[in-house]
Design a protein around this motif. Structure first.
Motif, PDB file in Angstrom:
ATOM      1  N   VAL A 164       0.853  -1.179   0.000  1.00  0.00           N
ATOM      2  CA  VAL A 164       0.000   0.000   0.000  1.00  0.00           C
ATOM      3  C   VAL A 164       0.893   1.235   0.000  1.00  0.00           C
ATOM      4  O   VAL A 164       1.817   1.350   0.808  1.00  0.00           O
ATOM      5  N   LEU A 165       0.643   2.143  -0.938  1.00  0.00           N
ATOM      6  CA  LEU A 165       1.422   3.372  -1.050  1.00  0.00           C
ATOM      7  C   LEU A 165       0.484   4.555  -0.869  1.00  0.00           C
ATOM      8  O   LEU A 165      -0.446   4.750  -1.648  1.00  0.00           O
ATOM      9  N   ALA A 166       0.717   5.325   0.184  1.00  0.00           N
ATOM     10  CA  ALA A 166      -0.088   6.526   0.424  1.00  0.00           C
ATOM     11  C   ALA A 166       0.311   7.617  -0.555  1.00  0.00           C
ATOM     12  O   ALA A 166       1.494   7.899  -0.739  1.00  0.00           O
ATOM     13  N   VAL A 167      -0.673   8.216  -1.199  1.00  0.00           N
ATOM     14  CA  VAL A 167      -0.434   9.269  -2.185  1.00  0.00           C
ATOM     15  C   VAL A 167      -0.972  10.577  -1.624  1.00  0.00           C
ATOM     16  O   VAL A 167      -2.172  10.696  -1.369  1.00  0.00           O
ATOM     17  N   PRO A 168      -0.114  11.573  -1.426  1.00  0.00           N
ATOM     18  CA  PRO A 168      -0.553  12.824  -0.797  1.00  0.00           C
ATOM     19  C   PRO A 168      -1.165  13.797  -1.786  1.00  0.00           C
ATOM     20  O   PRO A 168      -0.820  14.984  -1.823  1.00  0.00           O
ATOM     21  N   ALA A 169      -2.084  13.317  -2.617  1.00  0.00           N
ATOM     22  CA  ALA A 169      -2.666  14.156  -3.667  1.00  0.00           C
ATOM     23  C   ALA A 169      -3.962  13.533  -4.139  1.00  0.00           C
ATOM     24  O   ALA A 169      -4.128  12.311  -4.072  1.00  0.00           O
ATOM     25  N   PRO A 170      -4.885  14.342  -4.634  1.00  0.00           N
ATOM     26  CA  PRO A 170      -6.076  13.789  -5.282  1.00  0.00           C
ATOM     27  C   PRO A 170      -5.690  13.164  -6.620  1.00  0.00           C
ATOM     28  O   PRO A 170      -4.727  13.585  -7.266  1.00  0.00           O
ATOM     29  N   ALA A 171      -6.439  12.163  -7.030  1.00  0.00           N
ATOM     30  CA  ALA A 171      -6.100  11.416  -8.243  1.00  0.00           C
ATOM     31  C   ALA A 171      -6.047  12.301  -9.475  1.00  0.00           C
ATOM     32  O   ALA A 171      -5.228  12.081 -10.376  1.00  0.00           O
ATOM     33  N   GLN A 172      -6.892  13.345  -9.531  1.00  0.00           N
ATOM     34  CA  GLN A 172      -6.950  14.178 -10.735  1.00  0.00           C
ATOM     35  C   GLN A 172      -5.747  15.100 -10.866  1.00  0.00           C
ATOM     36  O   GLN A 172      -5.508  15.663 -11.937  1.00  0.00           O
ATOM     37  N   LYS A 173      -4.971  15.288  -9.794  1.00  0.00           N
ATOM     38  CA  LYS A 173      -3.767  16.120  -9.860  1.00  0.00           C
ATOM     39  C   LYS A 173      -2.489  15.305  -9.841  1.00  0.00           C
ATOM     40  O   LYS A 173      -1.456  15.743 -10.339  1.00  0.00           O
ATOM     41  N   TYR A 174      -2.551  14.115  -9.260  1.00  0.00           N
ATOM     42  CA  TYR A 174      -1.332  13.334  -9.025  1.00  0.00           C
ATOM     43  C   TYR A 174      -0.773  12.741 -10.314  1.00  0.00           C
ATOM     44  O   TYR A 174      -1.501  12.278 -11.187  1.00  0.00           O
ATOM     45  N   ALA A 175       0.539  12.777 -10.403  1.00  0.00           N
ATOM     46  CA  ALA A 175       1.265  12.053 -11.448  1.00  0.00           C
ATOM     47  C   ALA A 175       2.661  11.801 -10.907  1.00  0.00           C
ATOM     48  O   ALA A 175       3.206  12.623 -10.164  1.00  0.00           O
ATOM     49  N   ALA A 176       3.232  10.652 -11.245  1.00  0.00           N
ATOM     50  CA  ALA A 176       4.560  10.332 -10.735  1.00  0.00           C
ATOM     51  C   ALA A 176       5.258   9.347 -11.649  1.00  0.00           C
ATOM     52  O   ALA A 176       4.616   8.574 -12.376  1.00  0.00           O
ATOM     53  N   ILE A 177       6.578   9.394 -11.596  1.00  0.00           N
ATOM     54  CA  ILE A 177       7.377   8.422 -12.335  1.00  0.00           C
ATOM     55  C   ILE A 177       8.744   8.322 -11.660  1.00  0.00           C
ATOM     56  O   ILE A 177       9.257   9.307 -11.128  1.00  0.00           O
ATOM     57  N   VAL A 178       9.297   7.107 -11.654  1.00  0.00           N
ATOM     58  CA  VAL A 178      10.672   6.879 -11.203  1.00  0.00           C
ATOM     59  C   VAL A 178      11.390   6.166 -12.339  1.00  0.00           C
ATOM     60  O   VAL A 178      10.908   5.145 -12.842  1.00  0.00           O
ATOM     61  N   VAL A 179      12.531   6.715 -12.736  1.00  0.00           N
ATOM     62  CA  VAL A 179      13.296   6.162 -13.852  1.00  0.00           C
ATOM     63  C   VAL A 179      14.723   5.894 -13.391  1.00  0.00           C
ATOM     64  O   VAL A 179      15.323   6.715 -12.681  1.00  0.00           O
ATOM     65  N   ASP A 180      15.255   4.738 -13.767  1.00  0.00           N
ATOM     66  CA  ASP A 180      16.677   4.461 -13.592  1.00  0.00           C
ATOM     67  C   ASP A 180      17.415   5.266 -14.656  1.00  0.00           C
ATOM     68  O   ASP A 180      17.343   4.950 -15.845  1.00  0.00           O
ATOM     69  N   ALA A 181      18.121   6.320 -14.230  1.00  0.00           N
ATOM     70  CA  ALA A 181      18.735   7.233 -15.188  1.00  0.00           C
ATOM     71  C   ALA A 181      19.893   6.590 -15.940  1.00  0.00           C
ATOM     72  O   ALA A 181      20.291   7.086 -17.001  1.00  0.00           O
TER      73      ALA A 181
END
Length: 295
Positions: free
Chosen positions: A34-51
């Motif tokens: 379970v990952l808590a997201v500190p944002a409403p779904a309509q605003k949230y966006a995220a990505i993690v990339v191995d540079a």
């Protein structure tokens, strides 16, 4: 009065086998995380990339349109670094601050009519203070006008593979036409790191001296997590709290983008959780369940 009669032997055997199968299934099926997201779904966006490899390690709505806010200034700096590299400007070049630039709303350095700022200080003011007046002054100096500079920014975005980004100004102040995605911001973050390693140290600065005054920044990820070495925060009301973070330690290099958080503190907590998650070995088949702010 009724009594429960014992099951016949064969039924008891089948029941025991069924229980063993059930227990075996529970033992081999990984639990959801379970990952808590500190944002409403309509605003949230995220990505993690191995540079180092370009591998995507995590993403949610990473291609959805979002307002960049002051993450915009990453592109303003990209073009300024190009100008430095080509010799068009030096770190001592003086950039005039026009009335238009000086009139920008905070956060800003509060220049008066006729004043100027050298390129080295301008970079620090944009990175550390996220100064809107300085970002606009840089745009006018390099582009002739802020509108022409915004067109240059958008053109450079396309060259870098930022297919869903349009810039309308140099600062990131509110404009309905200025849009990006978490993916595109990750592309820009990696491009800055790879193209300008000799300038990337600016993004790790949390304060600087200007005209005898200490100017403090607001990227609290610096010094909070070992290995974090930049890069930029952003906020306008329409976007929520945004950040692009670079992590570089122990042979791992990550770019983390979080957009739309309800507060800077919650955003930073979330970035730290995403870094830890990305560095930890995962059990194959584990699913991540998101708990958004409004849930």
């Amino acid at each position: 009065m009724s009594y429960l009669r014992p099951l016949p032997l064969i039924q008891r055997v089948f029941a025991a086998l069924a229980l063993l199968v059930l227990l075996a299934g529970c033992a081999t099926t990984p639990p959801d995380s379970v990952l808590a997201v500190p944002a409403p779904a309509q605003k949230y966006a995220a990505i993690v990339v191995d540079a180092r490899t370009g591998k995507q390690l995590f993403e949610v709505s990473s291609t959805a349109q979002r307002y960049p806010a002051s993450l915009t200034k990453m592109m303003t700096l990209y073009l300024l670094f190009e100008a430095l590299e080509s010799g068009r400007v030096s770190k001592q070049t003086q950039i005039p601050v026009s009335d238009h630039a000086a009139s920008q709303p905070p956060t800003k350095m509060r220049f008066r009519r006729g004043e100027s700022i050298d390129v080295d200080s301008a970079i620090r003011a944009i990175v550390v203070k996220s100064a809107n007046d300085v970002a606009v002054a840089v745009g006018e100096y390099l582009g002739g006008s802020e509108d022409q500079f915004a067109a240059m920014m958008t053109s450079k975005a396309r060259q870098l593979g930022m297919t869903s980004t349009t810039f309308r100004n140099a600062s990131g102040l509110p404009d309905d036409g200025q849009m990006t995605t978490a993916r595109d911001m990750a592309v820009l973050g990696m491009a800055l790191h790879q193209r300008f390693p000799q300038q990337f140290h600016y993004f790790s600065e949390s304060d600087f001296m200007f005209r005898g005054r200490l100017v403090r920044g607001h990227n609290d990820m610096l010094g909070r997590v070992r290995g974090v070495d930049g890069i930029k925060t952003g906020y306008i009301r329409a976007s929520g709290f945004n950040i692009v973070t670079s992590y570089n330690a122990d042979g791992r290099n990550l770019i983390v983008v979080v957009m739309g958080a309800d507060s800077a503190r919650q955003r930073n907590d979330h970035v730290e959780a995403l870094i830890q998650r990305s560095l930890s070995p995962t059990v194959d088949g584990t699913k991540t369940r998101l708990m958004f702010a409004e849930q």
